[in-house]
Design a protein around this motif. Structure first.
Motif, PDB file in Angstrom:
ATOM      1  N   CYS A  45       8.055  -6.401   1.275  1.00  0.00           N
ATOM      2  CA  CYS A  45       9.014  -5.333   1.021  1.00  0.00           C
ATOM      3  C   CYS A  45      10.344  -5.655   1.706  1.00  0.00           C
ATOM      4  N   GLY A  46      11.441  -5.130   1.163  1.00  0.00           N
ATOM      5  CA  GLY A  46      12.763  -5.348   1.718  1.00  0.00           C
ATOM      6  C   GLY A  46      13.023  -4.520   2.960  1.00  0.00           C
ATOM      7  N   GLY A  47      12.208  -3.568   3.227  1.00  0.00           N
ATOM      8  CA  GLY A  47      12.218  -2.717   4.414  1.00  0.00           C
ATOM      9  C   GLY A  47      10.772  -2.286   4.572  1.00  0.00           C
ATOM     10  N   PRO A  48      10.492  -1.279   5.360  1.00  0.00           N
ATOM     11  CA  PRO A  48       9.100  -0.815   5.433  1.00  0.00           C
ATOM     12  C   PRO A  48       8.587  -0.437   4.036  1.00  0.00           C
ATOM     13  N   CYS A  49       7.363  -0.831   3.716  1.00  0.00           N
ATOM     14  CA  CYS A  49       6.805  -0.552   2.388  1.00  0.00           C
ATOM     15  C   CYS A  49       6.676   0.955   2.144  1.00  0.00           C
ATOM     16  N   SER A  70      -4.114  -2.835   4.699  1.00  0.00           N
ATOM     17  CA  SER A  70      -3.948  -3.237   6.090  1.00  0.00           C
ATOM     18  C   SER A  70      -2.591  -3.920   6.251  1.00  0.00           C
ATOM     19  N   THR A  71      -1.966  -3.726   7.390  1.00  0.00           N
ATOM     20  CA  THR A  71      -0.710  -4.434   7.654  1.00  0.00           C
ATOM     21  C   THR A  71      -0.967  -5.868   8.109  1.00  0.00           C
ATOM     22  N   GLU A  72      -2.208  -6.163   8.480  1.00  0.00           N
ATOM     23  CA  GLU A  72      -2.569  -7.511   8.918  1.00  0.00           C
ATOM     24  C   GLU A  72      -3.447  -8.195   7.886  1.00  0.00           C
ATOM     25  N   GLU A  73      -3.303  -9.513   7.789  1.00  0.00           N
ATOM     26  CA  GLU A  73      -4.204 -10.303   6.955  1.00  0.00           C
ATOM     27  C   GLU A  73      -5.413 -10.626   7.824  1.00  0.00           C
ATOM     28  N   THR A  74      -6.578 -10.162   7.404  1.00  0.00           N
ATOM     29  CA  THR A  74      -7.766 -10.287   8.231  1.00  0.00           C
ATOM     30  C   THR A  74      -9.005 -10.394   7.360  1.00  0.00           C
ATOM     31  N   TYR A  75     -10.145 -10.583   7.985  1.00  0.00           N
ATOM     32  CA  TYR A  75     -11.407 -10.543   7.254  1.00  0.00           C
ATOM     33  C   TYR A  75     -11.666  -9.100   6.853  1.00  0.00           C
ATOM     34  N   GLY A 103       2.796   0.760   6.291  1.00  0.00           N
ATOM     35  CA  GLY A 103       3.846   0.475   7.267  1.00  0.00           C
ATOM     36  C   GLY A 103       4.192  -1.000   7.281  1.00  0.00           C
ATOM     37  N   GLY A 104       5.353  -1.312   7.792  1.00  0.00           N
ATOM     38  CA  GLY A 104       5.770  -2.700   7.927  1.00  0.00           C
ATOM     39  C   GLY A 104       6.376  -3.264   6.660  1.00  0.00           C
ATOM     40  N   MET A 105       6.948  -4.445   6.799  1.00  0.00           N
ATOM     41  CA  MET A 105       7.568  -5.120   5.659  1.00  0.00           C
ATOM     42  C   MET A 105       6.577  -5.990   4.905  1.00  0.00           C
ATOM     43  N   ARG A 106       5.423  -6.207   5.507  1.00  0.00           N
ATOM     44  CA  ARG A 106       4.357  -6.962   4.844  1.00  0.00           C
ATOM     45  C   ARG A 106       3.075  -6.151   4.968  1.00  0.00           C
ATOM     46  N   SER A 107       2.326  -6.131   3.898  1.00  0.00           N
ATOM     47  CA  SER A 107       1.070  -5.385   3.897  1.00  0.00           C
ATOM     48  C   SER A 107       0.096  -6.089   2.965  1.00  0.00           C
ATOM     49  N   ASN A 108      -1.168  -5.806   3.156  1.00  0.00           N
ATOM     50  CA  ASN A 108      -2.216  -6.397   2.320  1.00  0.00           C
ATOM     51  C   ASN A 108      -3.072  -5.301   1.719  1.00  0.00           C
ATOM     52  N   SER A 128       6.330   0.879  -4.996  1.00  0.00           N
ATOM     53  CA  SER A 128       6.798   1.203  -3.660  1.00  0.00           C
ATOM     54  C   SER A 128       8.312   1.092  -3.666  1.00  0.00           C
ATOM     55  N   LYS A 129       8.972   1.944  -2.924  1.00  0.00           N
ATOM     56  CA  LYS A 129      10.434   1.991  -2.924  1.00  0.00           C
ATOM     57  C   LYS A 129      11.067   0.648  -2.570  1.00  0.00           C
ATOM     58  N   ASN A 130      10.509  -0.044  -1.606  1.00  0.00           N
ATOM     59  CA  ASN A 130      11.124  -1.271  -1.099  1.00  0.00           C
ATOM     60  C   ASN A 130      10.414  -2.552  -1.524  1.00  0.00           C
ATOM     61  N   ILE A 131       9.484  -2.494  -2.449  1.00  0.00           N
ATOM     62  CA  ILE A 131       8.682  -3.679  -2.773  1.00  0.00           C
ATOM     63  C   ILE A 131       9.535  -4.766  -3.430  1.00  0.00           C
ATOM     64  N   ILE A 132       9.361  -5.975  -2.937  1.00  0.00           N
ATOM     65  CA  ILE A 132      10.036  -7.146  -3.510  1.00  0.00           C
ATOM     66  C   ILE A 132       9.046  -7.973  -4.328  1.00  0.00           C
TER      67      ILE A 132
END
Length: 144
Positions: A45-49, A70-75, A103-108, A128-132
């Protein structure tokens, strides 16, 4: 992937974790033979998702669907699925959507498809408003 192809022991732990959520949301399992796929959709995202809506259209088949973000890439087995998820049963041409806060600019977004037919085809639309960019990929890390 079917349980028969991947082996019971590989699928046992994740199914134990997911099954109660799917049963409470979708009802009992419709078949002993399952076609299971897990996808990760990486969002940039260009800002928070922020507020994000995920819309599903099942084009073919019948499946129970579980979405976890999740905001983190995880198992996926380490995620708190009960914290933020959507689950439902879809049939051919049925639609559904889930509105969540990312939340955050990257999410999974983790998408688990438990199919009851040999072939499942699904369209996923993410708004999403800010999705790139939204990049889907088959989840390969020992499935979970």
């Amino acid at each position: 992937m079917t349980i028969q192809e991947s082996g019971q022991e590989l699928m046992a732990q994740p199914l134990k974790q997911i099954r109660p959520i799917l049963i409470s949301s979708c009802g009992p399992q419709l078949s002993r033979s399952l076609n299971i796929d897990v996808w990760t959709i990486k969002l940039s995202c260009g800002g928070p998702c922020l507020q994000t809506t995920v819309s599903l259209l099942l084009l073919q088949g019948q499946a129970d669907v579980l979405m976890v973000q999740s905001t983190e890439e995880t198992y996926i087995s380490t995620l708190c699925i009960s914290c933020s998820h959507w689950a439902g049963r879809l049939q051919t041409n049925q639609t559904s959507s889930w509105s969540t806060y990312m939340g955050g600019m990257r999410s999974n977004l983790y998408l688990v498809l438990v199919g009851y037919t040999d072939y499942i085809s699904i369209n996923v639309k993410i708004s999403s408003k800010n999705i790139i960019r939204a990049t889907p990929e088959l989840y390969r890390e020992n499935i979970f």
